[in-house]
Design a protein around this motif. Sequence first.
Motif, PDB file in Angstrom:
ATOM      1  N   TYR A  11       0.873  -1.185   0.000  1.00  0.00           N
ATOM      2  CA  TYR A  11       0.000   0.000   0.000  1.00  0.00           C
ATOM      3  C   TYR A  11       0.906   1.230   0.000  1.00  0.00           C
ATOM      4  CZ  TYR A  11      -3.704   3.292   1.242  1.00  0.00           C
ATOM      5  OH  TYR A  11      -4.599   4.337   1.237  1.00  0.00           O
ATOM      6  N   CYS A  13       0.826   5.502  -0.166  1.00  0.00           N
ATOM      7  CA  CYS A  13       0.000   6.705  -0.103  1.00  0.00           C
ATOM      8  C   CYS A  13       0.191   7.496  -1.384  1.00  0.00           C
ATOM      9  CB  CYS A  13       0.396   7.554   1.100  1.00  0.00           C
ATOM     10  SG  CYS A  13       0.022   6.722   2.643  1.00  0.00           S
ATOM     11  N   CYS A 194      -6.673   6.297   4.564  1.00  0.00           N
ATOM     12  CA  CYS A 194      -5.683   5.269   4.213  1.00  0.00           C
ATOM     13  C   CYS A 194      -5.857   4.017   5.059  1.00  0.00           C
ATOM     14  CB  CYS A 194      -4.263   5.823   4.357  1.00  0.00           C
ATOM     15  SG  CYS A 194      -3.820   6.919   2.994  1.00  0.00           S
ATOM     16  N   HIS A 222       1.269  11.415   9.385  1.00  0.00           N
ATOM     17  CA  HIS A 222       0.304  10.590   8.644  1.00  0.00           C
ATOM     18  C   HIS A 222       0.433   9.091   8.944  1.00  0.00           C
ATOM     19  CE1 HIS A 222      -2.540   9.479   5.610  1.00  0.00           C
ATOM     20  NE2 HIS A 222      -1.636   8.889   4.844  1.00  0.00           N
ATOM     21  N   HIS A 223       1.628   8.559   8.808  1.00  0.00           N
ATOM     22  CA  HIS A 223       1.756   7.109   8.999  1.00  0.00           C
ATOM     23  C   HIS A 223       1.653   6.716  10.465  1.00  0.00           C
ATOM     24  CE1 HIS A 223       3.712   6.553   4.793  1.00  0.00           C
ATOM     25  NE2 HIS A 223       2.415   6.690   4.750  1.00  0.00           N
ATOM     26  N   GLU A 226      -1.976   6.516  10.961  1.00  0.00           N
ATOM     27  CA  GLU A 226      -2.565   5.310  10.353  1.00  0.00           C
ATOM     28  C   GLU A 226      -2.381   4.105  11.273  1.00  0.00           C
ATOM     29  OE1 GLU A 226      -1.817   4.097   6.334  1.00  0.00           O
ATOM     30  OE2 GLU A 226      -1.429   6.147   5.696  1.00  0.00           O
TER      31      GLU A 226
END
Length: 464
Positions: A11, A13, A194, A222-223, A226
């Motif tokens: 996956y 982004c 995501c 962001h990660h 997630e």
Amino acid sequence: MPLRDGEVRIYVCGLTPSAQAHLGHARSFLFFDVLRRYLTHRGFKVTYVQNVTDIDDRSINAAKETGEDYHAIIDRYYAEFKASMAKLGILPYDHEPYATKYIEPIQAMIRELIAGGHAYVTKDGIYYRVATFAKYGRLANRNVEELESGARIDVDENKEDPLDFALWKFAKPGEPRWAFDPYGDGRPGWHIECSAMARALLDPRGEGFDVHGGGADLIFPHHENEIAQSEPLMARPPMANFWAHGGLLLFDNRKMAKSLGNFEPLSSLLERHDPQAIRWLFLQTGYRKVMNFTEDSIAAAGLGLARVKAGYRALAEAVPERSAQAALDRRMEAALDDDMNTAAAVAALYEFASRSDTDPERLAYWLGVLGVAPNDSWLDEPSAELPPDFVERLESALRASGTEAALAGATADAAIEHVLELRTQARRAKDWAASDRLRDALQRCGVDVKDSKDGTTWSVAAAG
Ligand SMILES: [Zn+2]
């Protein structure tokens, strides 16, 4: 080792196409394209997901200003991006989920997070409660105190903690919205999109997938976010077995930004440069490293690739001994098994392109694994035997005669055509002195110019 036999699930982004993409965006996508190709060479079935963040503040604000529909803006920039990806030879993605097509799975996840105490509802939205996730900060290798002191002070009385982040934003008047009972109409936050799309497409059982990727600027928040959203809901964390982050790309040692005046859309950069040379340039630097892009560096990459083309041409024309195949395979696999060391792979290709016992088909195969497969033009002789620094020389010859011409990055042919065009303009203006100066500059660099009633032609002057 992959989590499922023979299959690697990735996956990455993707783009938020609320503005034009630039080359910095392309860098990590090009890396993941090479990773896919190499894993396929290694015999894995690769499932590759790259999402589209098709709703964000920027497109909504742009829509308010212009009166255009926000999604029409997204569609336009995304189409331009995809055309650039095609030029760069990026393989089509297996799944290309649009966030706005995954509202239901996103909402299902938010409900689960609320039920588990990981999220709370406020006046303006639903927030993730970072304090409930002990591993927060582990990917970025920071603790919560460091992250809090480093975070931009975001005064928001709605939040329990500055690190908490929005899962759902209640709609303001005039904004795109989706119903979400009993909480309120609105739209998803970026991070939850995501988590939800990765779960829906790669990991419905909550047992993790193999590789999660993106640019290094996505590590925090962001990660990190997630992970915080996904892992409390999983049967068997971690979310991803391996995280891969592409390094930042600088332009003349600066970030590329409209505010800095050095922004060039990817689509226009691809009109000036050979996409294969861009790949070649990126391959020469490790994917994690910060890299500096200059007109000189892309010109040098073009010349480097020309050396490989010349080697390939010689091998294809000769009857090669073809005995080096196993050695080439070994070198390439050793390089790429070592955390995708593409610089070492490029070095091996230079070496094998210049040997006489390399099988040209095997050379072409490995160039293809790096996404730089030979095409028909590779077998064409270069139009002229001009020295490798010809363009530079021409530029300084022109400068010496009082003409500034920005030729950096151009091919020799393009540079010559450009100067001949300047000369045509001078002649049209009856500026014979300027016309002569331009012809003399070409002459000094080894190019003969001939005028006849049919037009102007040029050729490389005989050596001597
Ligand atoms: Zn993402």
